[in-house]
Scaffold this motif. Structure first.
Motif, PDB file in Angstrom:
ATOM      1  N   ALA A  39       0.456  -1.153   0.262  1.00 55.31           N
ATOM      2  CA  ALA A  39      -0.093  -0.060  -0.024  1.00 55.31           C
ATOM      3  C   ALA A  39       0.519   1.152   0.415  1.00 55.31           C
ATOM      4  O   ALA A  39       0.690   1.822  -1.237  1.00 55.31           O
ATOM      5  N   GLY A  40       2.069   1.356   1.229  1.00 56.19           N
ATOM      6  CA  GLY A  40       2.802   2.737   0.824  1.00 56.19           C
ATOM      7  C   GLY A  40       3.332   2.244  -0.522  1.00 56.19           C
ATOM      8  O   GLY A  40       3.515   4.152  -0.836  1.00 56.19           O
ATOM      9  N   ARG A  41       3.602   1.465  -1.075  1.00 56.34           N
ATOM     10  CA  ARG A  41       4.996   1.908  -2.415  1.00 56.34           C
ATOM     11  C   ARG A  41       3.768   2.289  -4.155  1.00 56.34           C
ATOM     12  O   ARG A  41       4.119   3.143  -4.661  1.00 56.34           O
ATOM     13  N   ALA A  42       2.291   2.122  -3.819  1.00 57.00           N
ATOM     14  CA  ALA A  42       1.503   2.380  -4.228  1.00 57.00           C
ATOM     15  C   ALA A  42       1.090   3.678  -4.278  1.00 57.00           C
ATOM     16  O   ALA A  42       0.894   4.587  -4.839  1.00 57.00           O
ATOM     17  N   ILE A  43       1.148   4.261  -2.915  1.00 56.54           N
ATOM     18  CA  ILE A  43       0.790   5.204  -2.276  1.00 56.54           C
ATOM     19  C   ILE A  43       1.743   6.655  -3.046  1.00 56.54           C
ATOM     20  O   ILE A  43       1.494   7.554  -3.800  1.00 56.54           O
ATOM     21  N   GLU A  44       3.024   5.833  -2.946  1.00 59.13           N
ATOM     22  CA  GLU A  44       4.372   5.953  -2.930  1.00 59.13           C
ATOM     23  C   GLU A  44       4.525   7.124  -4.706  1.00 59.13           C
ATOM     24  O   GLU A  44       5.119   7.340  -5.476  1.00 59.13           O
TER      25      GLU A  44
END
Length: 60
Positions: A39-44
């Protein structure tokens, strides 16, 4: 925060979960950590789920 430090923190969290909660808690913490990472990679903007799904269709 360096990647080594982050890896240390994740390892400690998994160790505590395994020690105090058993193997089921260890797996739960590991799975939720993986979901949070993705999720963090997708948000970034570093992970595009469309590309991941498209790679599967190309292999067939």
């Amino acid at each position: 925060m360096s990647r080594a430090c982050l890896g240390l923190l994740v390892g400690m969290a998994l160790g505590f979960a395994g020690w105090f909660g058993g193997f089921g808690a260890f797996l739960l913490v590991a799975a939720l950590g993986a979901v949070g990472f993705l999720a963090g990679r997708a948000i970034e903007g570093r992970l595009d789920f469309g590309d991941v799904l498209d790679l599967r269709s190309r292999r067939r």
